[in-house]
Design a protein around this motif. Structure first.
Motif, mmCIF file in Angstrom:
data_model
loop_
_atom_site.group_PDB
_atom_site.id
_atom_site.type_symbol
_atom_site.label_atom_id
_atom_site.label_comp_id
_atom_site.label_asym_id
_atom_site.label_seq_id
_atom_site.Cartn_x
_atom_site.Cartn_y
_atom_site.Cartn_z
ATOM 1 N N ARG A 137 0.870 -1.177 0.000
ATOM 2 C CA ARG A 137 0.000 0.000 0.000
ATOM 3 C C ARG A 137 0.905 1.225 0.000
ATOM 4 N N TYR A 138 0.696 2.155 -0.966
ATOM 5 C CA TYR A 138 1.683 3.223 -1.140
ATOM 6 C C TYR A 138 1.213 4.638 -0.811
ATOM 7 N N VAL B 205 -0.201 7.792 5.431
ATOM 8 C CA VAL B 205 -0.257 8.432 6.751
ATOM 9 C C VAL B 205 -1.032 7.483 7.658
ATOM 10 N N VAL B 206 -0.427 7.105 8.766
ATOM 11 C CA VAL B 206 -0.915 6.000 9.591
ATOM 12 C C VAL B 206 -1.487 6.507 10.912
ATOM 13 N N ASP B 207 -2.723 6.128 11.166
ATOM 14 C CA ASP B 207 -3.328 6.378 12.470
ATOM 15 C C ASP B 207 -3.046 5.135 13.314
ATOM 16 N N PRO B 208 -2.136 5.210 14.282
ATOM 17 C CA PRO B 208 -1.781 4.022 15.058
ATOM 18 C C PRO B 208 -2.970 3.396 15.781
ATOM 19 N N ALA C 217 6.878 6.314 7.271
ATOM 20 C CA ALA C 217 5.476 6.733 7.184
ATOM 21 C C ALA C 217 5.173 7.763 8.271
ATOM 22 N N HIS C 218 4.307 8.708 7.938
ATOM 23 C CA HIS C 218 3.924 9.750 8.897
ATOM 24 C C HIS C 218 2.729 9.300 9.737
ATOM 25 N N ILE D 187 5.358 14.010 12.228
ATOM 26 C CA ILE D 187 5.995 13.022 13.103
ATOM 27 C C ILE D 187 5.900 11.667 12.409
ATOM 28 N N ARG D 188 7.055 11.016 12.235
ATOM 29 C CA ARG D 188 7.100 9.746 11.510
ATOM 30 C C ARG D 188 7.095 8.566 12.482
#
Length: 431
Positions: A32-33, A73-76, A102-103, A145-146
């Motif tokens: 996934r890019y 962009v990743v929502d943890p 990834a941010h 923030i990465r």
């Protein structure tokens, strides 16, 4: 073909999840890019249905390496919940890898998305309010923030404190909101960091090494071409690059690595949110397509706007993505219509447009020019070859190919894996 990019060729929601899942069987890596948890892919395996938001669709095949690339962009919070949900259903998630470049989406991004959208009023963009746009804004402003920062408590604290100083002032003075607590965010997100730490890797290196070894890599795009930040219906777009070129940036590979680009095309057209939509159906056909196609957002549940297939936007998608083939989805939804329509051009004032206009002012005034073809009544959901499709259905497929100029290589006649006709081989599938 060791490297294939799969892109949406319309406004997203084309059924990419099903096609990714189908192709992932022969792929070694699924990547996934771009995008974030605003995107949703629905995959049906047997009688089970899976709704994926951040995790690549290949996770449903045991032994696959699935990568969330640096362009996402990743929502943890969302990612951890998604992993736990998959694991509860017996899905092995050990093959997932998350780019340390990834941010990260943080709580203030989601609140900014909400308050900014509300402030636009009638001019709202129709975002999913998941914080994707504000996260990409911070990334471009070089204050993001990465994942690599999230894994370093000292670095995370320092960067978060700097960002909150600005964000809290904005919330208090401009939006009249309460400020965020540094310690509360730290406690919650450092917990997510430990859960995700074993999955974090230099994913660009993993992908390039796999390509050097001749392994098959499937690059999975989110959203669609018309939602691309540069090539879409700006400003009614997403904040990243869903087009094929985005795969290189968002995964960390060079353009020479890409062998084929498959555009996923729904047999009709839908879009979610605001913005012009020339081929939107104004009669009972809209509700017919929505009901038969279950056209509601995977992430939001919002009803999608429905209309006829638009080959003007498809020709645009062919050009900006360099499409080498098409995967035609949801063809079965058209069953039962006496007549099916295809938009071949736009009437704008006294001229006919065959190329997609950049100006939304122009696009809003465009009237679709339709070509009508006979429909079909036969059930096509059990067809496994082109020859098993009704003549009118085959004629529709041929006409789409003629108007778009790209061959149709896969045809989905239902939501399940086995309801797919492989016209030609991709990744070694037998057609």
């Amino acid at each position: 073909m060791p490297a294939v990019v799969l892109v949406g060729a319309q406004w997203g929601d084309e059924g990419k999840g099903k096609i990714t899942d189908y192709l992932a069987e022969k792929a070694d890596l699924v990547v996934r890019y771009q995008g974030g948890s605003n995107a949703g892919h629905t995959v049906k395996v047997g009688e089970e249905e899976f709704k994926l938001h951040l995790v690549p669709s290949g996770i449903l095949y045991p032994g696959k390496i699935c990568i969330i690339g640096n362009g996402v962009v990743v929502d943890p919070q969302v990612l951890v919940a998604e992993l736990e949900g998959l694991e509860r259903r017996g899905i092995d998630t050990s093959g997932l890898r998350l780019s340390y470049r990834a941010h990260v989406i943080l709580p203030y991004h989601k609140r900014l998305d909400e308050v900014e959208e509300e402030r636009r009023g009638a001019g709202r963009l129709g975002t999913t309010r998941r914080g994707i746009g504000p996260a990409y804004v911070d990334k471009a402003a070089r204050m993001g923030i990465r994942v690599i920062d999230l894994l370093d408590p000292e670095e995370f604290r320092e960067k978060l404190a700097f960002n909150l100083k600005e964000k809290n002032e904005l919330f208090i003075k401009v939006y009249g909101c309460s400020p965020y607590s540094l310690e509360e965010i730290l406690e919650e997100y450092l917990g997510y960091a430990e859960r995700l730490r074993p999955l974090v890797a230099d994913t660009g290196r993993l992908i390039n090494q796999a390509l050097r070894e001749g392994k098959k890599v499937l690059f999975e795009g989110a959203q669609g071409t018309l939602l691309d930040l540069d090539q879409g219906t700006y400003p009614y777009v997403t904040s990243s690059y869903p087009v094929a070129g985005g795969a290189c940036i968002g995964a960390g590979v060079g353009p020479k690595a890409i062998d084929a680009v498959i555009g996923v095309v729904k047999a009709y057209t839908t879009r979610v949110g605001e913005g012009p939509f020339p081929s939107e159906a104004k009669d009972n056909a809209s509700e017919y397509l929505r009901r038969r196609g279950a056209e509601y957002g995977t992430t939001t549940g919002r009803p999608r706007r429905c209309g006829w297939l638009d080959t003007v936007i498809l020709r645009h998608a062919v050009e900006v993505n360099g499409l080498t083939g098409i995967a035609l989805t949801k063809l079965d939804v058209l069953t039962g219509l006496d007549v099916v329509r295809i938009c071949t051009g736009y009437q704008y004032g006294g001229e006919v447009l065959y190329d997609f206009p950049a100006s939304l002012k122009v696009l809003q005034k465009c009237e679709p020019i339709y070509e009508e073809l006979p429909g079909w009544q036969e059930d096509i959901t059990q067809a496994h070859t082109l020859e098993e499709l009704p003549p009118a259905c085959r004629a529709y497929i041929r006409r789409v190919e003629e108007l778009v100029g790209v061959p149709i290589k896969l045809i989905a006649v239902g939501p399940r894996r086995d309801q797919t006709i492989a016209v030609t081989n991709i990744f070694g599938q037998e057609g």
